[in-house]
Design a protein around this motif. Structure first.
Motif, PDB file in Angstrom:
ATOM      1  N   GLY A   1       6.151   2.867 -14.111  1.00 21.45           N
ATOM      2  CA  GLY A   1       6.035   2.574 -12.688  1.00 21.45           C
ATOM      3  C   GLY A   1       4.901   1.597 -12.423  1.00 21.45           C
ATOM      4  N   GLU A   2       5.022   0.793 -11.361  1.00 22.49           N
ATOM      5  CA  GLU A   2       4.006  -0.195 -11.020  1.00 22.49           C
ATOM      6  C   GLU A   2       3.742  -0.194  -9.523  1.00 22.49           C
ATOM      7  OE1 GLU A   2       4.728  -4.176 -12.408  1.00 22.49           O
ATOM      8  OE2 GLU A   2       5.830  -3.448 -14.150  1.00 22.49           O
ATOM      9  N   VAL A   3       2.464  -0.317  -9.172  1.00 21.17           N
ATOM     10  CA  VAL A   3       2.066  -0.497  -7.778  1.00 21.17           C
ATOM     11  C   VAL A   3       1.190  -1.735  -7.720  1.00 21.17           C
ATOM     12  CG1 VAL A   3       0.814   0.451  -5.813  1.00 21.17           C
ATOM     13  CG2 VAL A   3       2.173   1.965  -7.252  1.00 21.17           C
ATOM     14  N   GLU A   4       1.604  -2.702  -6.923  1.00 21.59           N
ATOM     15  CA  GLU A   4       0.809  -3.906  -6.678  1.00 21.59           C
ATOM     16  C   GLU A   4       0.223  -3.765  -5.283  1.00 21.59           C
ATOM     17  OE1 GLU A   4       2.985  -7.517  -7.431  1.00 21.59           O
ATOM     18  OE2 GLU A   4       4.008  -6.616  -9.144  1.00 21.59           O
ATOM     19  N   GLY A   5      -0.784  -2.924  -5.163  1.00 26.02           N
ATOM     20  CA  GLY A   5      -1.414  -2.632  -3.880  1.00 26.02           C
ATOM     21  C   GLY A   5      -2.258  -1.380  -4.023  1.00 26.02           C
ATOM     22  N   ASP A   6      -2.800  -0.923  -2.916  1.00 25.48           N
ATOM     23  CA  ASP A   6      -3.680   0.236  -2.930  1.00 25.48           C
ATOM     24  C   ASP A   6      -2.894   1.543  -2.903  1.00 25.48           C
ATOM     25  OD1 ASP A   6      -5.772  -1.549  -2.876  1.00 25.48           O
ATOM     26  OD2 ASP A   6      -6.093  -1.374  -0.731  1.00 25.48           O
ATOM     27  N   VAL A   7      -3.502   2.584  -3.475  1.00 23.00           N
ATOM     28  CA  VAL A   7      -2.947   3.939  -3.459  1.00 23.00           C
ATOM     29  C   VAL A   7      -3.943   4.819  -2.723  1.00 23.00           C
ATOM     30  CG1 VAL A   7      -2.316   5.929  -4.870  1.00 23.00           C
ATOM     31  CG2 VAL A   7      -1.681   3.622  -5.620  1.00 23.00           C
ATOM     32  N   ILE A   8      -3.490   5.479  -1.645  1.00 24.53           N
ATOM     33  CA  ILE A   8      -4.353   6.326  -0.830  1.00 24.53           C
ATOM     34  C   ILE A   8      -3.657   7.674  -0.654  1.00 24.53           C
ATOM     35  CG2 ILE A   8      -5.518   6.588   1.391  1.00 24.53           C
ATOM     36  CD1 ILE A   8      -5.316   3.475   1.614  1.00 24.53           C
ATOM     37  N   SER A   9      -4.325   8.758  -1.092  1.00 21.98           N
ATOM     38  CA  SER A   9      -3.707  10.074  -1.036  1.00 21.98           C
ATOM     39  C   SER A   9      -4.764  11.150  -1.219  1.00 21.98           C
ATOM     40  CB  SER A   9      -2.657  10.190  -2.143  1.00 21.98           C
ATOM     41  OG  SER A   9      -1.989  11.420  -2.075  1.00 21.98           O
ATOM     42  N   ARG A  10      -4.325  12.400  -1.140  1.00 27.94           N
ATOM     43  CA  ARG A  10      -5.218  13.512  -1.467  1.00 27.94           C
ATOM     44  C   ARG A  10      -5.375  13.627  -2.972  1.00 27.94           C
ATOM     45  NH1 ARG A  10      -3.630  19.213   0.883  1.00 27.94           N
ATOM     46  NH2 ARG A  10      -1.971  18.895  -0.596  1.00 27.94           N
ATOM     47  N   GLU A  11      -4.268  13.395  -3.716  1.00 31.37           N
ATOM     48  CA  GLU A  11      -4.291  13.455  -5.172  1.00 31.37           C
ATOM     49  C   GLU A  11      -3.421  12.330  -5.724  1.00 31.37           C
ATOM     50  OE1 GLU A  11      -3.889  16.858  -8.523  1.00 31.37           O
ATOM     51  OE2 GLU A  11      -2.218  16.748  -7.124  1.00 31.37           O
ATOM     52  N   ALA A  12      -3.882  11.674  -6.792  1.00 35.62           N
ATOM     53  CA  ALA A  12      -3.102  10.617  -7.432  1.00 35.62           C
ATOM     54  C   ALA A  12      -3.029  10.889  -8.923  1.00 35.62           C
ATOM     55  CB  ALA A  12      -3.732   9.254  -7.175  1.00 35.62           C
TER      56      ALA A  12
ATOM     57  N   THR B   1       0.830  -1.193   0.000  1.00 34.99           N
ATOM     58  CA  THR B   1       0.000   0.000   0.000  1.00 34.99           C
ATOM     59  C   THR B   1       0.872   1.254   0.000  1.00 34.99           C
ATOM     60  OG1 THR B   1      -1.766  -1.152   1.165  1.00 34.99           O
ATOM     61  CG2 THR B   1      -1.797   1.250   1.276  1.00 34.99           C
ATOM     62  N   VAL B   2       0.499   2.232  -0.817  1.00 33.33           N
ATOM     63  CA  VAL B   2       1.218   3.506  -0.866  1.00 33.33           C
ATOM     64  C   VAL B   2       0.275   4.583  -0.332  1.00 33.33           C
ATOM     65  CG1 VAL B   2       2.380   5.197  -2.329  1.00 33.33           C
ATOM     66  CG2 VAL B   2       2.523   2.760  -2.886  1.00 33.33           C
ATOM     67  N   ARG B   3       0.675   5.248   0.767  1.00 32.91           N
ATOM     68  CA  ARG B   3      -0.106   6.334   1.367  1.00 32.91           C
ATOM     69  C   ARG B   3       0.749   7.598   1.353  1.00 32.91           C
ATOM     70  NH1 ARG B   3      -4.237   4.165   4.691  1.00 32.91           N
ATOM     71  NH2 ARG B   3      -3.917   1.951   5.064  1.00 32.91           N
ATOM     72  N   ALA B   4       0.145   8.686   0.860  1.00 33.97           N
ATOM     73  CA  ALA B   4       0.847   9.962   0.860  1.00 33.97           C
ATOM     74  C   ALA B   4      -0.121  11.047   1.304  1.00 33.97           C
ATOM     75  CB  ALA B   4       1.406  10.285  -0.519  1.00 33.97           C
ATOM     76  N   GLY B   5       0.347  11.938   2.144  1.00 29.14           N
ATOM     77  CA  GLY B   5      -0.493  13.016   2.628  1.00 29.14           C
ATOM     78  C   GLY B   5      -0.900  13.991   1.543  1.00 29.14           C
ATOM     79  N   ARG B   6      -0.028  14.160   0.554  1.00 26.21           N
ATOM     80  CA  ARG B   6      -0.303  15.140  -0.489  1.00 26.21           C
ATOM     81  C   ARG B   6      -0.591  14.510  -1.850  1.00 26.21           C
ATOM     82  NH1 ARG B   6       4.145  19.177  -2.122  1.00 26.21           N
ATOM     83  NH2 ARG B   6       3.392  19.530  -4.200  1.00 26.21           N
ATOM     84  N   GLN B   7       0.347  13.720  -2.378  1.00 30.97           N
ATOM     85  CA  GLN B   7       0.199  13.249  -3.753  1.00 30.97           C
ATOM     86  C   GLN B   7       0.986  11.963  -3.978  1.00 30.97           C
ATOM     87  OE1 GLN B   7       2.159  15.506  -7.047  1.00 30.97           O
ATOM     88  NE2 GLN B   7       0.055  15.936  -7.655  1.00 30.97           N
ATOM     89  N   VAL B   8       0.415  11.081  -4.803  1.00 33.72           N
ATOM     90  CA  VAL B   8       1.129   9.902  -5.302  1.00 33.72           C
ATOM     91  C   VAL B   8       1.225  10.037  -6.812  1.00 33.72           C
ATOM     92  CG1 VAL B   8       1.098   7.397  -5.603  1.00 33.72           C
ATOM     93  CG2 VAL B   8       0.346   8.385  -3.437  1.00 33.72           C
ATOM     94  N   LEU B   9       2.437   9.952  -7.330  1.00 33.75           N
ATOM     95  CA  LEU B   9       2.693  10.005  -8.768  1.00 33.75           C
ATOM     96  C   LEU B   9       3.261   8.661  -9.191  1.00 33.75           C
ATOM     97  CD1 LEU B   9       4.650  13.383  -8.797  1.00 33.75           C
ATOM     98  CD2 LEU B   9       2.338  13.061  -9.617  1.00 33.75           C
ATOM     99  N   VAL B  10       2.585   7.970 -10.079  1.00 33.53           N
ATOM    100  CA  VAL B  10       3.112   6.730 -10.641  1.00 33.53           C
ATOM    101  C   VAL B  10       3.495   7.040 -12.075  1.00 33.53           C
ATOM    102  CG1 VAL B  10       2.667   4.306 -11.180  1.00 33.53           C
ATOM    103  CG2 VAL B  10       1.629   5.333  -9.146  1.00 33.53           C
TER     104      VAL B  10
END
Length: 136
Positions: free
Chosen positions: A59-70, A46-55
């Motif tokens: 890039g690959e994420v094998e899990g959830d993305v939780i943020s204010r902006e993605a 899981t990737v959690r960011a308070g402000r932003q997640v940029l993939v």
């Protein structure tokens, strides 16, 4: 002048950092950051960011993305939950649900899952996944 200080002069107190997972790098485990997380490699967790997640593209994420902006330019195999905005770029593929107040999908971007938008979208999807309900 010290290189590392708690409160650098001239820097706003709300300024948060940038964390980068570079191309060719693989991280196994959850990532939590206050600022921005940029992923150009692979994250399994899981990737959690308070402000932003940029993939980024590639890039690959094998899990959830939780943020204010993605902003997604690569591949996500998991759900995306953004308090404000999700941008799905033309090079991206999402295998999971998306919940956000606002959504931008560029031509060519793929979403293979349920999309929930608007003010009530985040209420319908809790921050932590609930146990799936089974009907017998």
């Amino acid at each position: 002048m010290a290189i590392f200080t708690e409160n650098a002069q001239g820097a706003p107190e709300s300024e948060t950092g940038l964390s980068i997972i570079g191309a060719g790098m693989r991280v196994v485990g959850d990532i939590t950051a206050e600022g921005v997380v940029k992923i150009e490699g692979t994250v399994v967790g899981t990737v959690r960011a308070g402000r932003q997640v940029l993939v980024g593209k590639g890039g690959e994420v094998e899990g959830d993305v939780i943020s204010r902006e993605a902003i997604i330019g690569g591949e996500v195999r998991g759900s995306i939950r953004a308090d404000e905005r999700v941008e799905i770029q033309a090079t991206s593929v999402i295998h999971g649900d998306v919940a956000a107040k606002r959504l931008l999908v560029q031509e060519g971007g793929e979403i293979n899952g349920v999309v929930r938008m608007g003010e009530g979208a985040l209420e319908a999807v809790p921050a932590e996944k609930a146990e799936p309900q089974r009907s017998y």
